[in-house]
Motif scaffolding. Structure first.
Motif, short mmCIF file in Angstrom:
data_model
loop_
_atom_site.label_atom_id
_atom_site.label_comp_id
_atom_site.label_asym_id
_atom_site.label_seq_id
_atom_site.Cartn_x
_atom_site.Cartn_y
_atom_site.Cartn_z
N TYR A 56 41.91 30.76 36.24
CA TYR A 56 40.91 31.48 37.03
C TYR A 56 39.50 30.98 36.73
O TYR A 56 39.22 30.51 35.63
CB TYR A 56 40.98 32.98 36.73
CG TYR A 56 42.23 33.62 37.27
CD1 TYR A 56 42.26 34.15 38.56
CD2 TYR A 56 43.40 33.68 36.51
CE1 TYR A 56 43.41 34.73 39.07
CE2 TYR A 56 44.55 34.25 37.01
CZ TYR A 56 44.55 34.78 38.29
OH TYR A 56 45.69 35.35 38.80
N ALA A 57 38.61 31.14 37.69
CA ALA A 57 37.24 30.67 37.57
C ALA A 57 36.42 31.49 36.58
O ALA A 57 35.56 30.96 35.90
CB ALA A 57 36.55 30.70 38.93
N ASN A 58 36.69 32.80 36.48
CA ASN A 58 35.85 33.66 35.65
C ASN A 58 36.64 34.88 35.17
O ASN A 58 37.77 35.10 35.59
CB ASN A 58 34.62 34.11 36.45
CG ASN A 58 33.44 34.41 35.57
OD1 ASN A 58 33.56 34.57 34.36
ND2 ASN A 58 32.26 34.48 36.17
N TYR A 59 35.99 35.65 34.31
CA TYR A 59 36.57 36.89 33.82
C TYR A 59 35.49 37.96 33.86
O TYR A 59 34.42 37.79 33.28
CB TYR A 59 37.10 36.74 32.40
CG TYR A 59 37.85 37.97 31.94
CD1 TYR A 59 39.21 38.06 32.08
CD2 TYR A 59 37.17 39.05 31.40
CE1 TYR A 59 39.90 39.21 31.70
CE2 TYR A 59 37.84 40.20 31.01
CZ TYR A 59 39.21 40.26 31.17
OH TYR A 59 39.89 41.40 30.80
N SER A 60 35.77 39.05 34.56
CA SER A 60 34.84 40.18 34.64
C SER A 60 35.67 41.45 34.79
O SER A 60 35.95 41.90 35.89
CB SER A 60 33.89 40.01 35.81
OG SER A 60 32.98 41.09 35.87
N LYS A 101 41.93 29.55 40.66
CA LYS A 101 41.65 28.13 40.92
C LYS A 101 42.93 27.35 41.22
O LYS A 101 43.01 26.64 42.20
CB LYS A 101 40.97 27.48 39.72
CG LYS A 101 39.53 27.87 39.52
CD LYS A 101 38.95 27.06 38.37
CE LYS A 101 37.45 27.04 38.45
NZ LYS A 101 36.86 26.12 37.49
N TRP A 124 35.95 24.28 33.57
CA TRP A 124 36.22 25.46 32.75
C TRP A 124 36.84 26.56 33.59
O TRP A 124 36.62 26.65 34.78
CB TRP A 124 34.91 25.99 32.16
CG TRP A 124 34.40 25.15 31.04
CD1 TRP A 124 33.50 24.13 31.13
CD2 TRP A 124 34.76 25.24 29.67
NE1 TRP A 124 33.28 23.59 29.90
CE2 TRP A 124 34.04 24.24 28.97
CE3 TRP A 124 35.63 26.06 28.95
CZ2 TRP A 124 34.15 24.06 27.60
CZ3 TRP A 124 35.73 25.87 27.57
CH2 TRP A 124 35.00 24.89 26.92
N GLY A 125 37.61 27.41 32.91
CA GLY A 125 38.20 28.57 33.55
C GLY A 125 38.86 29.45 32.50
O GLY A 125 38.62 29.28 31.30
N TYR A 126 39.67 30.38 32.94
CA TYR A 126 40.35 31.33 32.05
C TYR A 126 41.85 31.25 32.25
O TYR A 126 42.33 31.22 33.38
CB TYR A 126 39.85 32.76 32.29
CG TYR A 126 38.47 32.96 31.72
CD1 TYR A 126 38.28 33.50 30.45
CD2 TYR A 126 37.34 32.56 32.43
CE1 TYR A 126 37.03 33.65 29.92
CE2 TYR A 126 36.07 32.71 31.90
CZ TYR A 126 35.92 33.25 30.63
OH TYR A 126 34.67 33.39 30.10
N ALA A 151 38.72 31.52 27.55
CA ALA A 151 37.90 30.49 28.20
C ALA A 151 38.46 29.15 27.76
O ALA A 151 38.59 28.87 26.57
CB ALA A 151 36.45 30.63 27.77
#
Length: 101
Positions: A43-47, A54, A87-89, A78
């Motif tokens: 995944y692109a991010n974590y929130s 991705k 970068w991603g998760y 990360a």
């Protein structure tokens, strides 16, 4: 006036050192590892949870994560995907084979 100028200089110095230490820790090179799950979502991010799917990574794909330096949120690490170099998760449990390549 001189005291006010000194306070400004001290504040600026503290802000600069905080910014430099943050930038230095963000540039830690990732440790080499591989994906050890049959397949793993990247995944692109974590929130509050992973966001922005991705792609899917597969067993043996080369990735990087430095334990203790790069963040892990609720099991999502990360990580750096050496395939497309971004970068991603990914789930932390899907990382293994540390230093294997």
């Amino acid at each position: 006036m001189a005291l006010r100028h000194q306070k400004f200089l001290v504040g600026a110095a503290l802000a600069s050192s905080a910014l430099l230490s943050t930038a230095a820790s963000a540039q830690v090179a990732p440790d080499h590892c591989i994906v050890v799950c049959q397949s793993a979502s990247f995944y692109a991010n974590y929130s509050g949870g992973p966001i922005g799917f991705k792609r899917t990574l597969y067993y043996g794909d080369k990735v990087g994560h430095t334990r203790g330096a790069h963040p892990v949120y609720n099991g999502w690490a990360a990580s750096f995907d050496y395939g497309p170099n971004d970068w991603g998760y990914i789930l932390y449990g899907c990382l293994g084979g540390w230093g294997s390549w």
